[in-house]
Design a protein around this motif. Structure first.
Motif, PDB file in Angstrom:
ATOM      1  N   PRO A 139       0.800  -1.238   0.000  1.00  0.00           N
ATOM      2  CA  PRO A 139       0.000   0.000   0.000  1.00  0.00           C
ATOM      3  C   PRO A 139       0.823   1.273   0.000  1.00  0.00           C
ATOM      4  O   PRO A 139       0.440   2.254  -0.650  1.00  0.00           O
ATOM      5  CB  PRO A 139      -0.844  -0.125   1.281  1.00  0.00           C
ATOM      6  CG  PRO A 139      -0.085  -1.073   2.155  1.00  0.00           C
ATOM      7  CD  PRO A 139       0.560  -2.045   1.221  1.00  0.00           C
ATOM      8  N   LEU A 140       1.945   1.302   0.728  1.00  0.00           N
ATOM      9  CA  LEU A 140       2.742   2.525   0.756  1.00  0.00           C
ATOM     10  C   LEU A 140       3.395   2.801  -0.589  1.00  0.00           C
ATOM     11  O   LEU A 140       3.496   3.957  -1.019  1.00  0.00           O
ATOM     12  CB  LEU A 140       3.794   2.446   1.857  1.00  0.00           C
ATOM     13  CG  LEU A 140       3.262   2.537   3.297  1.00  0.00           C
ATOM     14  CD1 LEU A 140       4.414   2.484   4.284  1.00  0.00           C
ATOM     15  CD2 LEU A 140       2.435   3.799   3.505  1.00  0.00           C
ATOM     16  N   ALA A 141       3.844   1.754  -1.265  1.00  0.00           N
ATOM     17  CA  ALA A 141       4.406   1.944  -2.600  1.00  0.00           C
ATOM     18  C   ALA A 141       3.335   2.430  -3.574  1.00  0.00           C
ATOM     19  O   ALA A 141       3.597   3.281  -4.429  1.00  0.00           O
ATOM     20  CB  ALA A 141       5.029   0.642  -3.095  1.00  0.00           C
ATOM     21  N   LEU A 142       2.131   1.889  -3.453  1.00  0.00           N
ATOM     22  CA  LEU A 142       1.025   2.344  -4.300  1.00  0.00           C
ATOM     23  C   LEU A 142       0.718   3.809  -4.030  1.00  0.00           C
ATOM     24  O   LEU A 142       0.578   4.605  -4.973  1.00  0.00           O
ATOM     25  CB  LEU A 142      -0.209   1.482  -4.037  1.00  0.00           C
ATOM     26  CG  LEU A 142      -1.498   1.913  -4.742  1.00  0.00           C
ATOM     27  CD1 LEU A 142      -1.327   1.878  -6.261  1.00  0.00           C
ATOM     28  CD2 LEU A 142      -2.677   1.035  -4.313  1.00  0.00           C
ATOM     29  N   ALA A 143       0.602   4.185  -2.755  1.00  0.00           N
ATOM     30  CA  ALA A 143       0.305   5.576  -2.420  1.00  0.00           C
ATOM     31  C   ALA A 143       1.412   6.505  -2.915  1.00  0.00           C
ATOM     32  O   ALA A 143       1.138   7.603  -3.414  1.00  0.00           O
ATOM     33  CB  ALA A 143       0.117   5.724  -0.915  1.00  0.00           C
ATOM     34  N   THR A 144       2.655   6.080  -2.792  1.00  0.00           N
ATOM     35  CA  THR A 144       3.780   6.902  -3.262  1.00  0.00           C
ATOM     36  C   THR A 144       3.720   7.100  -4.771  1.00  0.00           C
ATOM     37  O   THR A 144       3.938   8.211  -5.275  1.00  0.00           O
ATOM     38  CB  THR A 144       5.114   6.253  -2.864  1.00  0.00           C
ATOM     39  OG1 THR A 144       5.183   6.138  -1.442  1.00  0.00           O
ATOM     40  CG2 THR A 144       6.293   7.070  -3.364  1.00  0.00           C
ATOM     41  N   ALA A 145       3.438   6.029  -5.504  1.00  0.00           N
ATOM     42  CA  ALA A 145       3.329   6.137  -6.955  1.00  0.00           C
ATOM     43  C   ALA A 145       2.215   7.101  -7.343  1.00  0.00           C
ATOM     44  O   ALA A 145       2.385   7.958  -8.226  1.00  0.00           O
ATOM     45  CB  ALA A 145       3.093   4.760  -7.566  1.00  0.00           C
ATOM     46  N   LEU A 146       1.069   6.986  -6.690  1.00  0.00           N
ATOM     47  CA  LEU A 146      -0.068   7.838  -7.025  1.00  0.00           C
ATOM     48  C   LEU A 146       0.213   9.296  -6.642  1.00  0.00           C
ATOM     49  O   LEU A 146      -0.108  10.217  -7.410  1.00  0.00           O
ATOM     50  CB  LEU A 146      -1.325   7.335  -6.328  1.00  0.00           C
ATOM     51  CG  LEU A 146      -1.844   5.974  -6.814  1.00  0.00           C
ATOM     52  CD1 LEU A 146      -3.023   5.511  -5.957  1.00  0.00           C
ATOM     53  CD2 LEU A 146      -2.253   6.024  -8.280  1.00  0.00           C
ATOM     54  N   ARG A 147       0.805   9.511  -5.480  1.00  0.00           N
ATOM     55  CA  ARG A 147       1.118  10.877  -5.066  1.00  0.00           C
ATOM     56  C   ARG A 147       2.110  11.529  -6.025  1.00  0.00           C
ATOM     57  O   ARG A 147       1.982  12.716  -6.379  1.00  0.00           O
ATOM     58  CB  ARG A 147       1.664  10.881  -3.637  1.00  0.00           C
ATOM     59  CG  ARG A 147       0.611  10.658  -2.598  1.00  0.00           C
ATOM     60  CD  ARG A 147       1.170  10.422  -1.214  1.00  0.00           C
ATOM     61  NE  ARG A 147       1.944  11.542  -0.715  1.00  0.00           N
ATOM     62  CZ  ARG A 147       2.187  11.757   0.584  1.00  0.00           C
ATOM     63  NH1 ARG A 147       1.692  10.903   1.493  1.00  0.00           N
ATOM     64  NH2 ARG A 147       2.895  12.788   0.979  1.00  0.00           N
ATOM     65  N   THR A 148       3.104  10.779  -6.450  1.00  0.00           N
ATOM     66  CA  THR A 148       4.091  11.310  -7.393  1.00  0.00           C
ATOM     67  C   THR A 148       3.437  11.664  -8.725  1.00  0.00           C
ATOM     68  O   THR A 148       3.681  12.738  -9.298  1.00  0.00           O
ATOM     69  CB  THR A 148       5.208  10.281  -7.614  1.00  0.00           C
ATOM     70  OG1 THR A 148       5.816   9.965  -6.354  1.00  0.00           O
ATOM     71  CG2 THR A 148       6.257  10.817  -8.572  1.00  0.00           C
ATOM     72  N   LEU A 149       2.598  10.763  -9.209  1.00  0.00           N
ATOM     73  CA  LEU A 149       1.926  11.002 -10.480  1.00  0.00           C
ATOM     74  C   LEU A 149       0.995  12.205 -10.393  1.00  0.00           C
ATOM     75  O   LEU A 149       0.990  13.074 -11.280  1.00  0.00           O
ATOM     76  CB  LEU A 149       1.134   9.752 -10.870  1.00  0.00           C
ATOM     77  CG  LEU A 149       0.407   9.776 -12.208  1.00  0.00           C
ATOM     78  CD1 LEU A 149       1.399   9.876 -13.359  1.00  0.00           C
ATOM     79  CD2 LEU A 149      -0.463   8.534 -12.358  1.00  0.00           C
ATOM     80  N   LEU A 150       0.203  12.285  -9.327  1.00  0.00           N
ATOM     81  CA  LEU A 150      -0.733  13.404  -9.170  1.00  0.00           C
ATOM     82  C   LEU A 150       0.014  14.729  -9.040  1.00  0.00           C
ATOM     83  O   LEU A 150      -0.426  15.745  -9.598  1.00  0.00           O
ATOM     84  CB  LEU A 150      -1.618  13.166  -7.944  1.00  0.00           C
ATOM     85  CG  LEU A 150      -2.614  12.007  -8.047  1.00  0.00           C
ATOM     86  CD1 LEU A 150      -3.267  11.738  -6.694  1.00  0.00           C
ATOM     87  CD2 LEU A 150      -3.674  12.280  -9.108  1.00  0.00           C
ATOM     88  N   ALA A 151       1.138  14.724  -8.309  1.00  0.00           N
ATOM     89  CA  ALA A 151       1.920  15.957  -8.175  1.00  0.00           C
ATOM     90  C   ALA A 151       2.449  16.408  -9.529  1.00  0.00           C
ATOM     91  O   ALA A 151       2.455  17.607  -9.844  1.00  0.00           O
ATOM     92  CB  ALA A 151       3.074  15.738  -7.200  1.00  0.00           C
TER      93      ALA A 151
END
Length: 305
Positions: A270-282
């Motif tokens: 989950p943390l890797a998923l959240a990191t990927a999504l946060r990076t993409l959204l930013a």
């Protein structure tokens, strides 16, 4: 995997979401929302036979103080109402309705996992100009999802069993396909996968959600919004299929791989998923859409604790 519940997970669940409902074509659609209403935001779309609570530990991590995050229960799932017939088009309408009712200002980013990725692609095809972007998480177009294959083969998701207690029902929760998962995440998801009935507890989903037309590769065209593909290293979206999807989407959709992740990335990484999504959204918040090819096969390192 570890049974100890880390602080980040407890804190995420402690972020009490707003809960709401909206009506789409005569059916009540429920959703959960984090962050301040009236902000730009994202809609999280679960997979087949799943529900909005699959995102309870991911949604709060995407708020970052400036984003509204809405997780929707598609009709036939979770606490939403049921229909006589389910189609990707009506589910796509439900996603947009949840975004508006849930307090997202402006075009949302839609993020869908597995079957929810098919819904996301359909929403992008139908309403692309009304979306800020679309993220498809381990959803292989051209193939049935594992849930759909298991349902059609009679191996899972058949007539709903009734259990005497909630605890008994939770012991029967299994992901399809089966994979390693963090125990504390699995327990939370399982607890919210059952509903009370007269003689006990049963699963929330309607088995008829798998009786619908399949999404074909024709939907993979140059869409009117940004799009990105995420895949688990050990998931069902193979490197070969991700490259096919990348090509058909005009070679302008990044493909991001989550290392050591199965199909249900929110259950094991989950943390890797959240990191990927946060990076993409930013990146999407501060850049213009690409009109040319981007590198395929970006790899994000990360591991849940």
């Amino acid at each position: 995997m570890s049974t100890m519940t880390p602080e980040w997970f407890s804190a995420a669940l402690g972020s009490r979401p707003d809960e709401g409902t909206t009506d789409v074509d005569g059916t009540s659609i429920t959703y959960r929302a984090w962050g301040d209403a009236g902000m730009p935001g994202v809609v999280l779309v679960h997979g087949g036979a799943a529900h909005a609570h699959w995102w309870d530990h991911i949604g709060p991590l995407l708020v970052e103080g400036r984003r509204r995050v809405v997780a929707v229960d598609l009709s036939g799932h979770g606490d939403s109402g049921r229909r006589e017939r389910y189609e990707l088009d009506i589910w796509a309408e439900e996603v947009l309705a949840a975004a508006a009712s849930g307090g997202i200002e402006g075009p949302p980013v839609v993020i869908g996992h597995s079957m929810g990725g098919f819904v996301t692609l359909r929403a992008a095809a139908l309403f692309g100009s009304r979306l800020h972007g679309a993220v498809v998480v381990d959803s292989p177009v051209r193939e049935l999802t594992p849930e759909e294959r298991a349902a059609r083969a009679g191996q899972a998701f058949g007539p709903l069993r009734v259990y005497a207690t909630l605890e008994e029902g939770m012991t029967h929760f299994r992901s399809v396909p089966d994979q390693p998962a963090l125990d504390y995440v699995t327990r939370h998801v399982a607890r919210h996968s059952l509903r009370r009935v007269d003689d006990g507890w049963t699963w929330k989903f309607d088995p008829r959600v798998f009786v619908r037309a399949h999404l074909g590769p024709s939907v993979l065209t140059r869409l009117e919004c940004r799009i990105a593909l995420l895949r688990g290293e050990h998931g069902i979206l193979s490197q070969q299929m991700s490259e096919v999807m990348y090509d058909r989407l005009g070679r302008a959709a990044p493909v991001i791989e989550i290392p050591d992740a199965g199909h249900h990335i929110m259950l094991d990484q989950p943390l890797a998923l959240a990191t990927a999504l946060r990076t993409l959204l930013a990146d999407w918040d501060h850049s213009q859409p690409s009109t040319g090819p981007v590198a395929v096969g970006a790899r994000l390192q990360g591991r849940a604790g």
